[in-house]
Design a protein around this motif. Structure first.
Motif, PDB file in Angstrom:
ATOM      1  N   TYR A  34      60.481  35.541  34.847  1.00  0.00           N
ATOM      2  CA  TYR A  34      59.865  36.425  33.189  1.00  0.00           C
ATOM      3  C   TYR A  34      59.402  34.968  32.705  1.00  0.00           C
ATOM      4  O   TYR A  34      60.469  34.808  31.475  1.00  0.00           O
ATOM      5  CB  TYR A  34      59.976  37.406  32.677  1.00  0.00           C
ATOM      6  CG  TYR A  34      59.908  38.295  33.654  1.00  0.00           C
ATOM      7  CD1 TYR A  34      58.823  39.300  33.918  1.00  0.00           C
ATOM      8  CD2 TYR A  34      61.322  38.756  33.959  1.00  0.00           C
ATOM      9  CE1 TYR A  34      58.662  40.656  34.504  1.00  0.00           C
ATOM     10  CE2 TYR A  34      61.014  40.242  35.135  1.00  0.00           C
ATOM     11  CZ  TYR A  34      60.103  40.943  35.508  1.00  0.00           C
ATOM     12  OH  TYR A  34      59.439  41.994  35.928  1.00  0.00           O
ATOM     13  N   TYR A  35      58.384  33.966  32.880  1.00  0.00           N
ATOM     14  CA  TYR A  35      58.175  32.982  31.664  1.00  0.00           C
ATOM     15  C   TYR A  35      58.037  32.864  30.992  1.00  0.00           C
ATOM     16  O   TYR A  35      58.767  32.208  30.024  1.00  0.00           O
ATOM     17  CB  TYR A  35      57.300  32.316  32.485  1.00  0.00           C
ATOM     18  CG  TYR A  35      55.982  32.709  32.056  1.00  0.00           C
ATOM     19  CD1 TYR A  35      55.132  32.233  31.250  1.00  0.00           C
ATOM     20  CD2 TYR A  35      55.118  33.572  33.157  1.00  0.00           C
ATOM     21  CE1 TYR A  35      54.163  33.133  30.907  1.00  0.00           C
ATOM     22  CE2 TYR A  35      53.823  33.908  33.311  1.00  0.00           C
ATOM     23  CZ  TYR A  35      53.106  33.283  31.535  1.00  0.00           C
ATOM     24  OH  TYR A  35      52.291  34.035  31.829  1.00  0.00           O
ATOM     25  N   GLU A  36      57.318  34.233  29.692  1.00  0.00           N
ATOM     26  CA  GLU A  36      57.516  34.401  28.393  1.00  0.00           C
ATOM     27  C   GLU A  36      58.453  34.318  27.913  1.00  0.00           C
ATOM     28  O   GLU A  36      58.741  34.065  26.394  1.00  0.00           O
ATOM     29  CB  GLU A  36      56.743  36.199  28.387  1.00  0.00           C
ATOM     30  CG  GLU A  36      55.487  36.154  28.274  1.00  0.00           C
ATOM     31  CD  GLU A  36      55.116  36.702  29.762  1.00  0.00           C
ATOM     32  OE1 GLU A  36      54.512  36.971  29.597  1.00  0.00           O
ATOM     33  OE2 GLU A  36      56.434  36.899  30.693  1.00  0.00           O
ATOM     34  N   THR A  37      59.856  34.354  28.064  1.00  0.00           N
ATOM     35  CA  THR A  37      61.434  34.657  27.830  1.00  0.00           C
ATOM     36  C   THR A  37      61.824  33.167  28.577  1.00  0.00           C
ATOM     37  O   THR A  37      62.703  33.052  27.610  1.00  0.00           O
ATOM     38  CB  THR A  37      62.219  36.111  27.773  1.00  0.00           C
ATOM     39  OG1 THR A  37      62.192  36.723  29.165  1.00  0.00           O
ATOM     40  CG2 THR A  37      61.631  37.034  26.940  1.00  0.00           C
ATOM     41  N   GLU A  40      62.314  29.980  27.542  1.00  0.00           N
ATOM     42  CA  GLU A  40      62.901  29.701  25.809  1.00  0.00           C
ATOM     43  C   GLU A  40      64.079  28.767  26.922  1.00  0.00           C
ATOM     44  O   GLU A  40      64.978  27.959  25.552  1.00  0.00           O
ATOM     45  CB  GLU A  40      62.867  30.761  25.161  1.00  0.00           C
ATOM     46  CG  GLU A  40      62.052  31.235  24.167  1.00  0.00           C
ATOM     47  CD  GLU A  40      61.891  30.465  23.149  1.00  0.00           C
ATOM     48  OE1 GLU A  40      62.545  29.476  22.652  1.00  0.00           O
ATOM     49  OE2 GLU A  40      60.341  29.950  23.103  1.00  0.00           O
ATOM     50  N   GLU A  46      58.036  26.122  35.361  1.00  0.00           N
ATOM     51  CA  GLU A  46      57.609  25.744  36.252  1.00  0.00           C
ATOM     52  C   GLU A  46      58.281  24.509  37.291  1.00  0.00           C
ATOM     53  O   GLU A  46      57.529  24.819  37.950  1.00  0.00           O
ATOM     54  CB  GLU A  46      56.797  25.184  35.024  1.00  0.00           C
ATOM     55  CG  GLU A  46      55.474  26.254  34.749  1.00  0.00           C
ATOM     56  CD  GLU A  46      53.611  25.312  33.691  1.00  0.00           C
ATOM     57  OE1 GLU A  46      53.398  24.826  34.942  1.00  0.00           O
ATOM     58  OE2 GLU A  46      54.019  24.798  32.578  1.00  0.00           O
ATOM     59  N   TYR A  65      50.512  38.100  36.448  1.00  0.00           N
ATOM     60  CA  TYR A  65      50.479  36.593  36.705  1.00  0.00           C
ATOM     61  C   TYR A  65      51.705  36.215  35.385  1.00  0.00           C
ATOM     62  O   TYR A  65      51.972  35.362  35.292  1.00  0.00           O
ATOM     63  CB  TYR A  65      49.250  36.679  35.416  1.00  0.00           C
ATOM     64  CG  TYR A  65      48.984  37.512  34.015  1.00  0.00           C
ATOM     65  CD1 TYR A  65      50.087  37.113  32.872  1.00  0.00           C
ATOM     66  CD2 TYR A  65      48.312  38.827  33.879  1.00  0.00           C
ATOM     67  CE1 TYR A  65      50.304  37.479  31.345  1.00  0.00           C
ATOM     68  CE2 TYR A  65      48.610  39.425  33.245  1.00  0.00           C
ATOM     69  CZ  TYR A  65      48.797  39.207  31.836  1.00  0.00           C
ATOM     70  OH  TYR A  65      49.109  40.093  30.678  1.00  0.00           O
ATOM     71  N   PHE A  66      53.015  37.536  34.954  1.00  0.00           N
ATOM     72  CA  PHE A  66      53.914  36.811  34.046  1.00  0.00           C
ATOM     73  C   PHE A  66      55.094  37.494  34.992  1.00  0.00           C
ATOM     74  O   PHE A  66      55.715  36.982  34.562  1.00  0.00           O
ATOM     75  CB  PHE A  66      53.719  38.235  32.863  1.00  0.00           C
ATOM     76  CG  PHE A  66      53.495  39.837  33.476  1.00  0.00           C
ATOM     77  CD1 PHE A  66      54.861  40.093  34.119  1.00  0.00           C
ATOM     78  CD2 PHE A  66      51.854  40.771  34.034  1.00  0.00           C
ATOM     79  CE1 PHE A  66      54.680  41.996  34.946  1.00  0.00           C
ATOM     80  CE2 PHE A  66      52.455  41.788  34.481  1.00  0.00           C
ATOM     81  CZ  PHE A  66      53.547  42.152  35.493  1.00  0.00           C
ATOM     82  N   ARG A  67      54.920  37.294  36.631  1.00  0.00           N
ATOM     83  CA  ARG A  67      55.548  37.524  37.198  1.00  0.00           C
ATOM     84  C   ARG A  67      55.862  35.894  37.913  1.00  0.00           C
ATOM     85  O   ARG A  67      55.014  35.970  38.713  1.00  0.00           O
ATOM     86  CB  ARG A  67      55.841  38.524  38.271  1.00  0.00           C
ATOM     87  CG  ARG A  67      56.017  39.695  36.933  1.00  0.00           C
ATOM     88  CD  ARG A  67      55.987  40.975  38.077  1.00  0.00           C
ATOM     89  NE  ARG A  67      57.903  41.313  38.445  1.00  0.00           N
ATOM     90  CZ  ARG A  67      57.793  42.107  39.627  1.00  0.00           C
ATOM     91  NH1 ARG A  67      57.419  43.307  39.520  1.00  0.00           N
ATOM     92  NH2 ARG A  67      59.037  42.352  40.283  1.00  0.00           N
ATOM     93  N   TRP A  68      56.459  34.939  37.715  1.00  0.00           N
ATOM     94  CA  TRP A  68      55.838  33.316  38.298  1.00  0.00           C
ATOM     95  C   TRP A  68      57.084  33.852  39.877  1.00  0.00           C
ATOM     96  O   TRP A  68      57.747  34.482  39.513  1.00  0.00           O
ATOM     97  CB  TRP A  68      56.696  32.644  38.164  1.00  0.00           C
ATOM     98  CG  TRP A  68      55.774  31.869  37.213  1.00  0.00           C
ATOM     99  CD1 TRP A  68      53.898  31.935  37.126  1.00  0.00           C
ATOM    100  CD2 TRP A  68      55.098  31.255  35.732  1.00  0.00           C
ATOM    101  NE1 TRP A  68      53.520  32.151  35.628  1.00  0.00           N
ATOM    102  CE2 TRP A  68      53.793  30.967  34.777  1.00  0.00           C
ATOM    103  CE3 TRP A  68      56.409  29.853  35.726  1.00  0.00           C
ATOM    104  CZ2 TRP A  68      54.274  30.041  34.056  1.00  0.00           C
ATOM    105  CZ3 TRP A  68      55.944  29.168  34.539  1.00  0.00           C
ATOM    106  CH2 TRP A  68      55.401  28.585  33.597  1.00  0.00           C
TER     107      TRP A  68
END
Length: 189
Positions: A34-37, A40, A46, A65-68
């Motif tokens: 979950y890249y949004e968190t 940090e 990436e 899209y929110f789950r790489w």
């Protein structure tokens, strides 16, 4: 780090379950970042990503899209999972680990291409006899599997074996770290 603020509540929950003789497994994601968190805490997240055959990031179910999806051959991803296991078992007092979404889609990143070539060079001692080529220095992982029937492509067969070996050895290492933290811990997926 993001989840640590709720950790005291999680520990109380685990302790309460233990009072009632209930075993508790720590839920751990295997194929979702979950890249949004997470960025940090891990700015180079990436670099952990699985890459599809077109050179694009792999995302969960090709729409979330929110789950790489991570490349399982990324050493930092493995270290991250081991850290999560240690925290759950040593600090959280969980009875084991439950690894969810424990598949590993094919990855075509440069690291995986290199590892695949090394795998072929180690396993196949006469590439000319079996593949009609002199060596594996320029081989790329196959991207198309047959639409039906038994796969007769020897390179694709090796690609499947390579991927199975990589996943199973990673799971063995995660199992071993689980057992090193607590020999009685449950490891499931």
């Amino acid at each position: 780090d993001f989840e640590s603020k709720d950790f005291p509540n999680v520990k109380r929950f685990v302790d309460n379950c233990h009072k009632h003789n209930i075993k508790v497994l720590a839920y751990t994601q295997f194929t979702t970042l979950y890249y949004e968190t997470m960025m940090e805490e891990i700015p180079d997240l990436e670099n952990w990503l699985a890459i599809d055959e077109h050179g694009d990031k792999r995302i969960y179910r090709d729409r979330d899209y929110f789950r790489w999806i991570p490349c399982i051959n990324t050493p930092e991803f493995e270290e991250y999972l081991k850290k999560v296991i240690r925290i759950a078992l040593e600090e959280g007092n969980f009875d084991g680990i439950m690894v969810d979404t424990s598949d590993a889609p094919a990855c075509y990143c440069p690291r995986c291409v290199k590892l695949f070539r090394e795998y072929l060079s180690e396993k196949i001692h006469d590439p000319e006899q079996q593949f009609g080529i002199l060596n594996f220095k320029h081989v790329l992982p196959p991207v198309k599997k047959p639409a039906y029937g038994e796969n007769q492509d020897p390179l694709y067969q090796q690609w499947v074996k390579f991927r199975c070996e990589r996943v199973s050895t990673l799971y063995r290492r995660l199992y071993n770290i689980t057992k090193s933290c607590n020999p009685e811990a449950i490891f499931s997926g």
